[in-house]
Design a protein around this motif. Structure first.
Motif, mmCIF file in Angstrom:
data_model
loop_
_atom_site.group_PDB
_atom_site.id
_atom_site.type_symbol
_atom_site.label_atom_id
_atom_site.label_comp_id
_atom_site.label_asym_id
_atom_site.label_seq_id
_atom_site.Cartn_x
_atom_site.Cartn_y
_atom_site.Cartn_z
ATOM 1 N N THR A 17 37.368 49.338 43.946
ATOM 2 C CA THR A 17 36.177 50.178 43.876
ATOM 3 C C THR A 17 36.590 51.594 44.283
ATOM 4 N N TYR B 194 20.464 56.792 42.727
ATOM 5 C CA TYR B 194 21.695 56.047 42.540
ATOM 6 C C TYR B 194 21.535 55.189 41.299
ATOM 7 N N LEU C 170 31.634 60.127 52.937
ATOM 8 C CA LEU C 170 32.942 59.466 52.788
ATOM 9 C C LEU C 170 33.538 59.161 54.150
ATOM 10 N N TYR D 103 31.574 58.629 34.969
ATOM 11 C CA TYR D 103 31.523 57.659 36.066
ATOM 12 C C TYR D 103 30.697 56.436 35.671
ATOM 13 N N ILE E 268 26.263 49.238 46.973
ATOM 14 C CA ILE E 268 27.122 49.561 45.836
ATOM 15 C C ILE E 268 27.969 48.364 45.452
ATOM 16 N N LYS F 160 28.369 65.192 51.211
ATOM 17 C CA LYS F 160 29.209 64.294 50.400
ATOM 18 C C LYS F 160 30.461 63.850 51.168
ATOM 19 N N PHE G 68 35.535 55.687 44.949
ATOM 20 C CA PHE G 68 34.521 56.711 45.184
ATOM 21 C C PHE G 68 35.150 58.082 44.987
ATOM 22 N N ILE H 221 30.177 60.719 43.654
ATOM 23 C CA ILE H 221 29.219 61.188 44.662
ATOM 24 C C ILE H 221 28.971 62.665 44.377
ATOM 25 N N MET I 187 38.950 56.374 48.205
ATOM 26 C CA MET I 187 38.007 57.477 48.309
ATOM 27 C C MET I 187 38.729 58.781 48.013
ATOM 28 N N VAL J 67 32.574 55.311 41.249
ATOM 29 C CA VAL J 67 31.311 55.908 41.662
ATOM 30 C C VAL J 67 31.507 57.396 41.943
ATOM 31 N N ILE K 90 39.252 49.600 48.429
ATOM 32 C CA ILE K 90 38.416 50.763 48.145
ATOM 33 C C ILE K 90 39.251 52.035 48.252
#
Lengths: 416, 248
Positions: free
Chosen positions: B188, B216, B46, B203, B26, B42, B190, B34, B159, B32, B157
């Motif tokens: 980034t 993906y 993570l 997204y 990625i 899912k 998620f 999921i 999440m 992104v 990142i």
């Protein structure tokens, strides 16, 4: 000075001084730790560990080692056992606790009944005997307290995160499993140190009640711990004095006082006491009723400023005697005055208040029809609800928004 | 450099494999989504990326570092249902937790940490609520507190586990706005998204899984009936519904 003597007198005796020190120590340590038990929902686990120390008493006696070591050993062992059963089978934690601690407790009873040692008094082990605290016990309790408090202070923020959000704690690299067992170890130590004071059966009370009480009173962990400690100390002192002057079991008295403070907090906590909630609800109901009466009178008198009791009662949908007593209350509040037995009118104050209610009602009706596109025939009920929560400012806003309306959708005049 | 490289990843939860042989790379600086049906793994994915679960096999690297070295590179925003909202912590306390890693063991927060906490709260418009207990907030405000905590972690990142469950439209918009702002700062992001609504088209890319990697790529490439059908096998009615909504 008499009262002061009452407070000081008991402590001329050395055993009472030792009992005081032990109670205060236990009051502080177990109360501080109780905050973790409450937020982590560990009350049952604490109860389990406290019962599981019983076989330790017998084993320590047989091996001629300190009770402290023996108790701690079986307590920790049971805690570990509960963890293992939960992790490696589909049994849930509360079931594992139920199985493990009763088994350990029964084993303890069995051992003690086999030994039949004269030096072990089961009654004292179960219910505590703070008046018989030895200097060695005292030193052990003090050391325990020191260790527990130091760990809690040094690792405060880490333990807070661990208790609140274990996933995040793990994600920033904190050793969550280690913390889990560290807390259990501290819990076991505290239980063992408290046994002399309150006994196996009641120790869980001091490990839950002060924390639960503080939980009702404050909104941050540090203050919760502080308040819990105060409650613990107060309960310990109260318990001791009661047992001295009235010759009752001190451990039980301590727990009862703590329980009483809990009930008081439950009823009267400024944050969310049940009593305040009830009173607040009653107040809202009452003021809504007052406003309903005023608008009814306004509509009935229709400018003439006189209305009959029976008409008002009919309009608000209550019987005449209820209406009488309500109107009497309004008279006392200076909102209306009686002209004869059945006839009355507004005072200046009452008229102002009633006009405002009517104004709010008619403004809302205009607003709902004009701005919210509701049909004129269905806005009355909603406007009736809204009029009770309308302030002067809100009324002004609506007037501006509607560009100074003079009549409501039903053609009635909106009062100034 | 890729933000995340996953190769041949298999992870079990309670002894059952939940993720099987996923390989995907990625790119950074994107949002992104999921997606996948219930039990698709899912949240497990993570948590695996966060380094919270033991891996049966395979590798995960974050910015070319192994996850053990890179733990502090990702911030996690839990599902609302995972939090005890009666817990005695205030808004400020929770956001300060985002600084714990930086403060270090045994030490106390410095001026700098307080400043970062304050800024994070301002960024989410929550500065007037600092001393509220977290249960005294609306659902949307609660979500913002946890976003502020993630901001305070200053990670590359982020999440988010189901951030749109139980929040109002205004908060949903402000979460998107914030995510775009963070993306433009090079982060980034998620997002686990359970509902297959039109929102998934917002997204930058979609990661569709059902234990295995199904697809993906860009939403326009992934959000196609045949591909979605592969993941949500036998749930055609649901798909029809989305298709009809998609026409609007």
């Amino acid at each position: 000075m008499d009262f002061l003597n009452y407070l000081i007198d008991p402590f001329q005796y050395e055993f009472m001084l030792r009992a005081l020190t032990a109670s205060l120590l236990v009051g502080v340590i177990s109360s501080v730790l109780s905050c973790y038990l409450v937020v982590k929902k560990w009350a049952l686990l604490g109860d389990a560990i406290s019962h599981a120390v019983l076989p330790g008493v017998a084993i320590a006696f047989l091996l001629k080692i300190s009770f402290f070591i023996g108790d701690l050993f079986t307590g920790v062992l049971t805690a570990l056992g509960i963890g293992i059963v939960t992790k490696y089978s589909k049994i849930k934690e509360d079931t594992a606790i139920g199985v493990m601690f009763t088994t350990a407790f029964a084993f303890g009873i069995l051992l003690l009944s086999l030994i039949r040692a004269k030096s072990i008094d089961l009654y004292h082990i179960l219910f505590g005997n703070v008046l018989g605290v030895s200097t060695t016990d005292l030193v052990l309790t003090a050391v325990t307290g020191f260790v527990v408090l130091i760990v809690i202070i040094v690792l405060f923020k880490e333990l807070l995160l661990h208790a609140f959000d274990p996933v995040m704690a793990a994600s920033i690299g904190l050793p969550t499993t280690l913390f889990h067992y560290l807390l259990m170890f501290l819990l076991s130590m505290t239980i063992v140190a408290s046994l002399q004071t309150v006994g196996i059966v009641l120790v869980i009370a001091m490990l839950v009640t002060p924390g639960a009480t503080a939980y009702l009173l404050v909104k941050r962990m540090p203050t919760m711990m502080f308040i819990a400690a105060l409650i613990g100390v107060f309960s310990a002192l109260a318990g001791l004095y009661f047992s001295f002057y009235f010759n009752v079991a001190s451990g039980a008295m301590m727990v009862l006082v703590a329980g009483l403070i809990f009930v008081l907090a439950f009823l009267f906590s400024p944050k969310d006491g049940v009593v305040w909630k009830f009173i607040k609800k009653r107040k809202i109901v009452y003021s809504t009723r007052v406003e309903d009466y005023l608008t009814a009178i306004y509509r009935i008198s229709n400018g003439s400023n006189s209305a009959e009791v029976s008409e008002v009662a009919k309009s608000v949908g209550e019987n005449e005697s209820k209406a009488y007593s309500m109107l009497n209350r309004l008279t006392k509040q200076g909102l209306i005055e009686f002209k004869s037995k059945n006839l009355f009118g507004f005072t200046q104050k009452g008229l102002e208040k009633a006009s405002f209610m009517i104004k709010a009602h008619r403004l809302w009706e205009s607003y709902l029809v004009g701005k919210a596109d509701m049909p004129a025939e269905s806005v009355h009920e909603l406007a009736h609800k809204l009029e009770h929560v309308t302030t002067e400012d809100i009324a002004e806003e609506i007037i501006k928004e509607l560009k100074h309306p003079t009549k409501d959708p039903h053609g009635k005049v909106i009062p100034k | 450099m890729n933000a995340i490289d996953i190769s041949n990843l298999t992870v079990s939860y309670d002894k059952h494999p939940v993720i099987r042989a996923i390989t995907v790379s990625i790119k950074p600086k994107q949002i992104v989504g999921i997606i996948g049906p219930n039990g698709a793994g899912k949240s497990t994915l993570l948590k695996a990326i966060m380094g919270l679960l033991p891996l049966d096999s395979g590798n995960i690297s974050i910015f070319s570092k192994s996850i053990n070295e890179a733990k502090h590179l990702a911030a996690y925003i839990p599902q609302r249902s995972e939090i005890d909202w009666d817990f005695p912590v205030t808004v400020k306390d929770v956001v300060m937790m985002g600084r714990y890693k930086h403060i270090g063991l045994f030490k106390r927060a410095k001026k700098e940490d307080y400043a970062i906490v304050e800024n994070s709260l301002k960024e989410l418009g929550m500065q007037d609520f600092t001393n509220r207990q977290i249960g005294e907030l609306s659902g949307g405000q609660q979500q913002r507190v946890f976003l502020a905590r993630a901001l305070a972690q200053q990670t590359e990142i982020l999440m988010l586990d189901e951030p749109f469950v139980g929040v109002d439209a205004a908060t949903e918009n402000s979460i998107w706005e914030l995510m775009h702002r963070l993306k433009s700062q090079g982060k980034t992001i998620f997002v686990v998204n359970h509902d297959l609504t039109n929102m998934v088209k917002k997204y930058d890319s979609l990661l569709l899984i059902n234990q295995r990697l199904v697809a993906y790529g860009k939403p326009s490439e992934v959000f196609k009936p045949d591909i979605i059908n592969k993941a949500y096998a036998g749930r055609l009615t649901l798909l029809d519904e989305i298709e009809t909504k998609g026409q609007v």
